[in-house]
Design an enzyme around this catalytic site. Structure first.
Site, PDB file in Angstrom:
ATOM      1  NE  ARG A   1      -1.076  -0.707   4.887  1.00  0.00           N
ATOM      2  CZ  ARG A   1      -0.293  -1.626   5.462  1.00  0.00           C
ATOM      3  NH1 ARG A   1       0.245  -2.595   4.747  1.00  0.00           N
ATOM      4  NH2 ARG A   1      -0.030  -1.538   6.744  1.00  0.00           N
TER       5      ARG A   1
ATOM      6  CB  CYS B   1      -5.190  21.581   6.112  1.00  0.00           C
ATOM      7  SG  CYS B   1      -4.263  20.033   5.987  1.00  0.00           S
TER       8      CYS B   1
ATOM      9  CB  CYS C   1      -3.663  19.790  13.437  1.00  0.00           C
ATOM     10  SG  CYS C   1      -5.179  19.269  12.643  1.00  0.00           S
TER      11      CYS C   1
ATOM     12  NE  ARG D   1       2.610  13.079   5.415  1.00  0.00           N
ATOM     13  CZ  ARG D   1       1.454  12.477   5.611  1.00  0.00           C
ATOM     14  NH1 ARG D   1       0.324  13.109   5.375  1.00  0.00           N
ATOM     15  NH2 ARG D   1       1.420  11.237   6.030  1.00  0.00           N
TER      16      ARG D   1
ATOM     17  CG  ASP E   1       3.748  11.124  14.544  1.00  0.00           C
ATOM     18  OD1 ASP E   1       3.761  10.005  15.095  1.00  0.00           O
ATOM     19  OD2 ASP E   1       3.132  11.364  13.489  1.00  0.00           O
TER      20      ASP E   1
ATOM     21  CG  ASP F   1       3.670   6.419  11.782  1.00  0.00           C
ATOM     22  OD1 ASP F   1       4.548   5.599  11.419  1.00  0.00           O
ATOM     23  OD2 ASP F   1       2.934   7.012  10.975  1.00  0.00           O
TER      24      ASP F   1
HETATM   25  C1  LIG Z   1      -0.382   4.923   7.821  1.00  0.00           C
HETATM   26  C2  LIG Z   1       0.221   4.614   6.563  1.00  0.00           C
HETATM   27  C3  LIG Z   1      -0.358   3.672   5.707  1.00  0.00           C
HETATM   28  C4  LIG Z   1      -1.633   2.943   6.052  1.00  0.00           C
HETATM   29  O1  LIG Z   1      -1.442   2.083   7.146  1.00  0.00           O
HETATM   30  P1  LIG Z   1      -2.648   1.201   7.711  1.00  0.00           P
HETATM   31  O2  LIG Z   1      -2.103   0.546   8.925  1.00  0.00           O
HETATM   32  O3  LIG Z   1      -3.030   0.243   6.617  1.00  0.00           O
HETATM   33  O4  LIG Z   1      -3.777   2.134   8.016  1.00  0.00           O
HETATM   34  C5  LIG Z   1       0.283   3.407   4.527  1.00  0.00           C
HETATM   35  N1  LIG Z   1       1.437   4.012   4.195  1.00  0.00           N
HETATM   36  C6  LIG Z   1       2.023   4.900   5.011  1.00  0.00           C
HETATM   37  C7  LIG Z   1       3.319   5.508   4.592  1.00  0.00           C
HETATM   38  C8  LIG Z   1       1.435   5.232   6.209  1.00  0.00           C
HETATM   39  O5  LIG Z   1       2.018   6.131   7.024  1.00  0.00           O
END
Ligand SMILES: *Cc1c(COP(=O)(O)O)cnc(C)c1O
Length: 385
Positions: free
Chosen positions: A124, A133, A137, A142, A301, A338
């Protein structure tokens, strides 16, 4: 009406702008044009603290300031601890940068094969389609590129993003983000969404947006028409506090659900905004009432100048412990960090199990009672004489 709810009512109406005719108030371009952006604008509606005054005077080279009149109405004019104010009004602390904070907090820059794409997971991609935006926020992940206040000069290249997805047959999931994709025109969104849905290997398209929260007027009949023509489109909202759940937002999410868009929510855990069980419970109950599934709760973050909004990681774990079992399972988000340096989203959960040497597991339930799950043994062989 909601005896268990922390926030006693769902906001409705035009608030400070009761004189403005409906055709203007309901026009998203009017809302955008009339955004509040500076000290002078905000001082008409808020009793600003010296910290906010300083923040507003010095924000412009970090991240733009903008708030729609619609969202402005949700702020407490007097209380500087208002959870809505804290999210979008900069304070002096924003200029204090701690050692662990980073320009690119989740390590995206090294995973950008083309300017508009972040490709971190095998199947993905994140497709950044704008740097604008509806409101900004203060804890933006970003902020290095959003609003271009730091001179990043982000140029979303839609064609190269689409081509990247076309050429990478492993990509089955595309997440549109930015900035906020829903600020693009209907035509442009239609073009991007249709192009993606025509790619054979793309199974799942989602948009990450805070526009329904800042600017519900944007969800027009014609935008809903665009959405309803896409075969599999999901929407991830970003709502942090129950006060953001207004009648307008609820009507908007119900409309989205009616045209077949599954809705999720991502919240960021923020100090003084939603860092306690009562607030989170009120929020997630309202989300269910709005047909929205709480998806992620993020540890804030390591964004430069965000330490005044960041909580201890244990706060998030304790909140999940206070929710799981105590309320509807559907309402519980996954708490994640993250991770810095591009490690991606890593889940953190309270620990309910200890594994014994004999293979049995000692389980603790939501009210801290113990239960033993036995070791799995081979079935007994019955001996037939
Ligand atoms: C958050 C994110 C996604 C999607 O992650 P899911 O856990 O599927 O919601 C995909 N690519 C990047 C770079 C992301 O930060």
């Amino acid at each position: 009406m909601y005896p268990n709810d922390l926030v006693k009512f769902w906001f409705k109406g035009k608030g400070h702008w009761s004189d403005v005719p409906d055709e203007k108030w309901l026009d998203w371009r009017w809302q955008m044009k009339n955004r509040l952006k500076n000290l002078n604008d905000f001082s008409q509606y808020l009793q600003l603290t010296p910290e906010e005054v300083h923040g507003l005077e010095s924000a412009e080279n970090r991240l733009s300031v903008a708030v729609t009149p619609y969202f402005m109405n949700l702020m407490d004019p007097i209380d500087p601890n208002c959870p809505i104010r804290k999210q979008v009004i900069p304070v002096e602390n924003e200029s204090q940068i701690s050692e662990e904070e980073l320009w690119d907090p989740v390590g995206e820059e090294s995973s950008m094969p083309v300017e508009s794409i972040v490709h971190r997971y095998p199947d993905r991609v994140l497709f950044l389609v704008t740097d604008r935006c509806a409101a900004y926020c203060r804890y933006c992940t970003r902020s290095r590129l959003v609003s271009n206040a730091q001179g990043y000069g982000f140029h979303p290249n839609i064609e190269s993003g689409l081509n990247y997805v076309r050429n990478n047959t492993d990509v089955r999931d595309v997440l549109l983000s930015g900035g906020d994709p829903l600020l693009l025109s209907d035509d442009k969104l239609n073009y991007i969404l249709t192009s993606l849905s025509e790619i054979d290997h793309v199974e799942f398209i989602r948009i990450g947006s805070r526009v329904p929260v800042f600017l519900p007027q944007r969800i027009t009949k014609s935008l809903l028409d665009v959405f309803s023509n896409i075969s599999n489109l999901w929407l991830s909202l970003h709502i942090n506090h129950p006060s953001e759940c207004t009648i307008d937002l609820k009507e908007t999410t119900h409309k989205l659900a009616t045209v077949g868009i599954p809705l999720g929510n991502q919240s960021v855990l923020l100090k003084g905004v939603n860092d306690n069980i009562e607030t989170m419970k009120s929020l997630i109950h309202r989300l269910l009432m709005m047909k929205v599934k709480p998806y992620y709760l993020y540890q804030c973050d390591l964004i430069k100048g965000s330490s005044h909004l960041r909580t201890d990681v244990n706060t998030g774990i304790d909140i999940i412990r206070g929710l799981r079992g105590h309320t509807t399972g559907y309402a519980i988000p996954q708490f994640v960090i993250d991770s810095p340096n591009g490690g991606g989203k890593i889940p953190l959960s309270p620990n309910y199990a200890s594994f014994n040497e004999d293979g049995s597991i000692l389980l603790k339930n939501y009210s801290n009672k113990s239960y033993l799950y036995p070791a799995i043994k081979d079935p007994l062989v019955s001996i037939i004489e």
